[in-house]
Design an enzyme around this catalytic site. Structure first.
Site, mmCIF file in Angstrom:
data_model
loop_
_atom_site.group_PDB
_atom_site.id
_atom_site.type_symbol
_atom_site.label_atom_id
_atom_site.label_comp_id
_atom_site.label_asym_id
_atom_site.label_seq_id
_atom_site.Cartn_x
_atom_site.Cartn_y
_atom_site.Cartn_z
ATOM 1 N N LYS A 272 -4.389 10.920 2.146
ATOM 2 C CA LYS A 272 -3.744 9.709 1.634
ATOM 3 C C LYS A 272 -3.478 8.780 2.801
ATOM 4 O O LYS A 272 -2.810 9.153 3.768
ATOM 5 C CB LYS A 272 -2.443 10.077 0.930
ATOM 6 C CG LYS A 272 -1.664 8.866 0.458
ATOM 7 C CD LYS A 272 -0.505 9.262 -0.404
ATOM 8 C CE LYS A 272 0.310 8.055 -0.791
ATOM 9 N NZ LYS A 272 1.412 8.408 -1.695
ATOM 10 N N ARG B 220 4.289 -0.138 -5.766
ATOM 11 C CA ARG B 220 5.681 -0.128 -5.294
ATOM 12 C C ARG B 220 6.534 -1.107 -6.112
ATOM 13 O O ARG B 220 7.714 -0.855 -6.331
ATOM 14 C CB ARG B 220 5.730 -0.400 -3.784
ATOM 15 C CG ARG B 220 5.103 0.765 -3.004
ATOM 16 C CD ARG B 220 5.070 0.554 -1.504
ATOM 17 N NE ARG B 220 4.247 1.574 -0.864
ATOM 18 C CZ ARG B 220 3.778 1.497 0.375
ATOM 19 N NH1 ARG B 220 4.061 0.455 1.130
ATOM 20 N NH2 ARG B 220 3.042 2.468 0.866
ATOM 21 N N LYS C 54 4.639 3.335 6.348
ATOM 22 C CA LYS C 54 4.522 4.789 6.185
ATOM 23 C C LYS C 54 3.521 5.401 7.168
ATOM 24 O O LYS C 54 2.999 6.475 6.926
ATOM 25 C CB LYS C 54 4.144 5.099 4.724
ATOM 26 C CG LYS C 54 5.180 4.589 3.715
ATOM 27 C CD LYS C 54 4.946 5.114 2.300
ATOM 28 C CE LYS C 54 6.061 4.663 1.358
ATOM 29 N NZ LYS C 54 5.929 5.259 0.004
ATOM 30 N N GLU D 275 -7.050 17.542 7.057
ATOM 31 C CA GLU D 275 -5.999 17.540 6.028
ATOM 32 C C GLU D 275 -6.417 18.389 4.829
ATOM 33 O O GLU D 275 -5.629 19.174 4.301
ATOM 34 C CB GLU D 275 -5.701 16.103 5.559
ATOM 35 C CG GLU D 275 -4.848 15.278 6.513
ATOM 36 C CD GLU D 275 -3.376 15.675 6.482
ATOM 37 O OE1 GLU D 275 -2.996 16.590 5.728
ATOM 38 O OE2 GLU D 275 -2.596 15.052 7.237
ATOM 39 N N LYS E 167 -7.207 8.998 -1.398
ATOM 40 C CA LYS E 167 -6.486 7.833 -1.900
ATOM 41 C C LYS E 167 -6.251 6.828 -0.788
ATOM 42 O O LYS E 167 -5.839 7.246 0.289
ATOM 43 C CB LYS E 167 -5.142 8.316 -2.451
ATOM 44 C CG LYS E 167 -4.256 7.224 -2.970
ATOM 45 C CD LYS E 167 -2.973 7.825 -3.409
ATOM 46 C CE LYS E 167 -2.074 6.677 -3.790
ATOM 47 N NZ LYS E 167 -0.708 7.027 -3.807
ATOM 48 N N SER F 59 -3.247 0.945 -7.340
ATOM 49 C CA SER F 59 -2.736 -0.267 -7.976
ATOM 50 C C SER F 59 -3.377 -1.545 -7.438
ATOM 51 O O SER F 59 -3.713 -2.443 -8.205
ATOM 52 C CB SER F 59 -1.224 -0.319 -7.803
ATOM 53 O OG SER F 59 -0.878 -0.248 -6.427
ATOM 54 N N TYR G 202 -5.827 3.203 -13.558
ATOM 55 C CA TYR G 202 -4.995 2.517 -14.552
ATOM 56 C C TYR G 202 -5.846 1.976 -15.691
ATOM 57 O O TYR G 202 -5.310 1.584 -16.722
ATOM 58 C CB TYR G 202 -4.202 1.395 -13.869
ATOM 59 C CG TYR G 202 -3.295 1.933 -12.784
ATOM 60 C CD1 TYR G 202 -2.063 2.491 -13.115
ATOM 61 C CD2 TYR G 202 -3.686 1.947 -11.452
ATOM 62 C CE1 TYR G 202 -1.241 3.037 -12.131
ATOM 63 C CE2 TYR G 202 -2.881 2.491 -10.460
ATOM 64 C CZ TYR G 202 -1.666 3.035 -10.812
ATOM 65 O OH TYR G 202 -0.860 3.590 -9.845
HETATM 66 C C1 PBG Z 1 4.248 7.870 -3.886
HETATM 67 C C2 PBG Z 1 2.972 7.271 -4.363
HETATM 68 C C3 PBG Z 1 2.408 6.030 -4.042
HETATM 69 C C4 PBG Z 1 1.294 5.898 -4.855
HETATM 70 C C5 PBG Z 1 1.184 7.068 -5.614
HETATM 71 N N1 PBG Z 1 2.226 7.907 -5.279
HETATM 72 C C6 PBG Z 1 2.869 4.942 -3.160
HETATM 73 C C7 PBG Z 1 3.104 5.167 -1.744
HETATM 74 O O1 PBG Z 1 2.786 6.213 -1.167
HETATM 75 O O2 PBG Z 1 3.671 4.264 -1.141
HETATM 76 C C8 PBG Z 1 0.408 4.699 -4.905
HETATM 77 C C9 PBG Z 1 -0.375 4.545 -6.152
HETATM 78 C C10 PBG Z 1 -0.945 3.186 -6.373
HETATM 79 O O3 PBG Z 1 -0.873 2.266 -5.537
HETATM 80 O O4 PBG Z 1 -1.502 3.004 -7.467
HETATM 81 N N2 PBG Z 1 4.274 8.513 -2.687
#
Ligand code: PBG
Length: 336
Positions: A206, A216, A229, A245, A260, A286, A325
């Site tokens: 990720k 968010r 992050k 990983e 991701k 998203s 989505y």
């Molecule tokens: C939570 C999480 C996130 C997403 C899925 N689980 C956001 C992040 O890590 O900040 C993002 C999913 C998306 O953007 O559709 N840790």
């Protein structure tokens, strides 16, 4: 894997590649990949209330649903052949704390949603993230000491979160926090408590991505996030590290792994699948949804063409499934 051109040479004019493209039947005959509804996992945002379907501004067409509406949505998804739904809670601000302890409350929003789905809808898997960011006042996925996100202290809370979700009936736990060692710790907790049949889909690779912005907003953590992050999510420059990983997560007990975001990281998904040959998923996040759907709604792209094309790239890369989505819209299209 497909053979390269070195193995099967061909040469114009004996060989004309356009012959196989001349008609719809010929194209269908040589088609290498196809999307099926069974490839899709549908991420759904859950909020408090009753009979609420609240639009997410930065994700046109996506809504935050109250639990009763999540039940309806899951029935629809199940009837379309979508095998699993992934729940993401929009936690009320007053329940957020620096340690995100609401995540471990067995009566929290997401646990109530899991329980309602398990009681009322058969035949669809329920997947839920393990991570603290929807529950923390600072929007990070772990507990903090000063500027630092603490790894091992966070693991304890993540294990308790995974346990309440499993007790509520969750089928797939998906750790999305990127703390080191979380898959092993969560697997042990689940097993020690009799949940050996609860699966883990690890957000294995990720990335610290700008494409999560609209998510968010949807879960209400964007206003809270202090900094970024990058001390726990991966550097977008890296791909060998993604394989490390994945190695760790598989060794610690992950049943399935995920890459991701999706489209900007297809090379990583492809490497993971060819290297390990394990169930590999991509999360079309998203921001990717917002780009495509936003352009379609502005008339800049043709949705009938670009959405199916965007799904096929994941199949070509070797993914076993896609979190998107657009899952319901795609599954409807496949039915017609
Ligand atoms: C939570 C999480 C996130 C997403 C899925 N689980 C956001 C992040 O890590 O900040 C993002 C999913 C998306 O953007 O559709 N840790």
């Amino acid at each position: 894997m497909t053979q390269g051109p070195q193995t099967f040479p061909g040469r114009f004019p004996n060989t004309r590649l356009r012959r196989n493209r001349r008609s719809p039947w010929a194209r269908a005959l040589v088609s290498e990949n196809a999307l099926s509804a069974a490839d899709l996992i549908w991420p759904v945002f859950v909020r408090e209330g009753d009979n609420v379907r609240e639009p997410v501004e930065s994700m046109p067409g996506v809504r935050r649903l109250s639990v009763d509406q999540v039940v309806e949505a899951a029935r629809e998804a199940r009837d379309l052949g979508i095998p699993a739904i992934a729940l993401f809670p929009n936690t009320p601000e007053h329940l957020k704390t620096p340690d995100g302890v609401e995540a471990t409350n067995d009566g929290n929003l997401v646990c109530r949603a899991i329980a309602a789905l398990k009681a009322e809808v058969d035949g669809i898997g329920v997947m839920v993230d393990v991570a603290l960011d929807p529950f923390t006042t600072h929007g990070h996925d772990g507990v903090m000491s000063g500027e630092e996100i603490l790894n091992d202290e966070t693991l304890d809370i993540l294990c308790r979160q995974a346990l309440v979700q499993a007790q509520a009936g969750c089928d797939i736990i998906s750790p999305s926090d990127m703390m080191d060692g979380r898959i092993g710790a969560i697997r042990r907790t689940l097993d020690d408590n009799g949940f050996t049949n609860v699966s883990i889909m690890a957000y294995a690779a990720k990335y610290a991505s700008g494409f999560y912005g609209p998510f968010r907003d949807a879960v209400g953590s964007s206003g809270n996030l202090i900094g970024d992050k990058r001390t726990y999510q991966m550097d977008p420059a890296n791909s060998d590290e993604a394989l490390r990983e994945v190695t760790f997560d598989l060794d610690e007990g992950a049943d399935m792994v995920m890459v991701k975001p999706g489209m900007p990281y297809l090379d990583v998904a492809s490497r993971v699948k060819t290297t390990f040959g394990v169930p590999t998923f991509a999360y079309q996040v998203s921001g990717e949804y917002a780009m495509i759907e936003g352009a379609c709604r502005n008339g800049w792209l043709d949705r009938e063409k670009v959405w199916p094309e965007a799904m096929l790239c994941f199949k070509r890369a070797g993914c076993d499934g896609i979190l998107t989505y657009a899952a319901v819209e795609m599954a409807k299209k496949l039915k017609t």
